[in-house]
Enzyme design. Structure first.
Site, PDB file in Angstrom:
ATOM      1  N   ASP A  84       1.054  -1.442   0.191  1.00 36.52           N
ATOM      2  CA  ASP A  84       0.315  -0.048   0.218  1.00 36.52           C
ATOM      3  C   ASP A  84       0.743   1.296   0.139  1.00 36.52           C
ATOM      4  O   ASP A  84       1.606   1.115   0.250  1.00 36.52           O
ATOM      5  CB  ASP A  84      -1.305   0.298   1.216  1.00 36.52           C
ATOM      6  CG  ASP A  84      -1.916  -1.652   1.436  1.00 36.52           C
ATOM      7  OD1 ASP A  84      -1.387  -2.323   1.787  1.00 36.52           O
ATOM      8  OD2 ASP A  84      -2.792  -0.946   0.900  1.00 36.52           O
ATOM      9  N   ARG A  85       0.265   2.805  -0.448  1.00 35.81           N
ATOM     10  CA  ARG A  85       1.116   3.503  -1.309  1.00 35.81           C
ATOM     11  C   ARG A  85       0.869   4.136   0.652  1.00 35.81           C
ATOM     12  O   ARG A  85       2.075   4.757   1.003  1.00 35.81           O
ATOM     13  CB  ARG A  85       0.688   4.315  -2.130  1.00 35.81           C
ATOM     14  CG  ARG A  85       0.789   5.911  -2.552  1.00 35.81           C
ATOM     15  CD  ARG A  85       0.735   6.841  -2.663  1.00 35.81           C
ATOM     16  NE  ARG A  85       1.998   7.981  -3.306  1.00 35.81           N
ATOM     17  CZ  ARG A  85       1.783   8.878  -4.121  1.00 35.81           C
ATOM     18  NH1 ARG A  85       0.927   8.449  -5.472  1.00 35.81           N
ATOM     19  NH2 ARG A  85       2.480  10.097  -4.044  1.00 35.81           N
TER      20      ARG A  85
END
Length: 348
Positions: A84-85
């Site tokens: 995930d960013r």
């Protein structure tokens, strides 16, 4: 942040209990992901395994940073999976060992190399067991802990719908739209800028497959068939991942209820194991409703080979703790499973 695919039906396990409310991902520290490796590096060989922590940056940014800092071509960088960013994530990245003397140059305010070990082979996509998550939901409602304590053991027992998360489809679903247009022949790969073509082509076609799977899963849930074995269903053995066609419905329903096997859904493509009648009619109808045929996936057979995906996933080590006005969730999921799909069972 609260958008968690509200149009997709939930499992129904929460019944008439209210959602927990609150907000999630208010900061990267609210979403911590640690990769569970398929194996540990052996300590010798021509490849470096870098145990890296990144904060609030994408997998693409991480790859570019490593490539620039080490002077290594992107194709020589190995990664088991994209994290995930908006999160704090820890994972292995591999590079050729000849760049070992420059590893410290990777470090900056967003990325830190925590450990370096050698191994005999490059890290390849999918070479992980899963991910361990620590998630915070901030400012929950007064009854949130009561709901969470009642729901958590039910999810451990019965599992939750294995939807692909919103991030799979891009901002405003632009990645999904591109994938569907490619399959329908509305656009061609040449319409994608050359610099991004290889990356976007794979991402967009995968988004289209994922979208169709989500539609298949939502239909079964709406018909209360998430845990029901139908004749011709493709079943998956939880322990081994083996696939087989449902025929002895009484015996296979008992195994499904016990959690030994689960219904699988389609990731359409020429190599996907086909369901049989009458279950296959559901999958054929899904393609027709979306103006697609199975033959269209053969146009990109190297990128859309096809597979089956379990419809239900059971988390392990699921715990919920209240800390003041917030709830902290900890759990582990197999590779390819989205933590947000578990979280929406509590928050929506």
């Amino acid at each position: 942040m609260n958008a968690l695919s509200p149009s997709l039906p939930l499992s129904g396990l929460r019944q008439d209990r209210p959602p927990i409310g609150g907000q999630w991902k208010l900061s990267p520290e609210d979403f911590v992901v640690e990769e569970i490796p398929a194996y540990e590096p052996c300590g010798e060989g021509e490849h470096l395994f870098l145990w890296i922590e990144k904060r609030d940056c994408s997998g693409e940014f991480l790859t570019r940073r490593i490539s620039k800092a080490l002077g290594v071509p992107p194709r020589e960088i190995g990664m088991a999976g994209i994290k995930d960013r908006t999160a704090v994530t820890r994972q292995y990245i591999s590079t050729p060992a000849r760049y070992e003397d420059r590893v410290e140059e990777i470090n900056n305010e967003l990325i830190q190399v925590l450990a370096v070990k050698r191994h005999r082979n490059k890290l390849k996509t999918g070479h992980l067991r899963g991910n361990q998550f620590t998630l915070w939901v901030r400012g929950v409602d007064e009854q949130a802990m009561e709901t969470a304590q009642a729901l958590a053991p039910l999810i451990e027992q019965w599992g939750f719908p294995n939807y692909f998360g919103d991030q799979r489809f891009g901002n405003d679903q632009e990645t999904l739209k591109l994938g569907l247009d490619l399959l329908r022949g509305v656009r061609t790969p040449r319409s994608i800028p050359p610099a991004k073509r290889r990356f976007l082509l794979r991402l967009a076609l995968s988004a289209a497959q994922s979208h169709l799977f989500n539609l298949y899963l939502s239909e079964r849930i709406a018909e209360q068939l998430l845990h029901t074995v139908l004749a011709g269903d493709v079943m998956e053995v939880v322990e081994s991942g083996g696939l087989f066609i449902a025929s002895d419905l009484e015996a296979e329903q008992a195994r499904c209820t016990a959690g030994e096997i689960v219904v699988s859904g389609p990731l359409f493509g020429p190599k996907m194991k086909q369901a049989e009648a009458p279950s296959v009619e559901r999958e054929d109808r899904l393609l027709r409703q979306n103006e697609l045929t199975i033959e269209q996936f053969s146009l990109f057979k190297n990128l859309t080979a096809g597979a089956r995906r379990p419809a239900v996933v059971r988390p392990t080590q699921l715990t919920v703790e209240q800390v003041g006005p917030d709830l902290r969730f900890e759990f582990a999921l197999p590779k390819g499973v989205y933590a947000t799909t578990l979280l929406r069972e509590f928050v929506e």
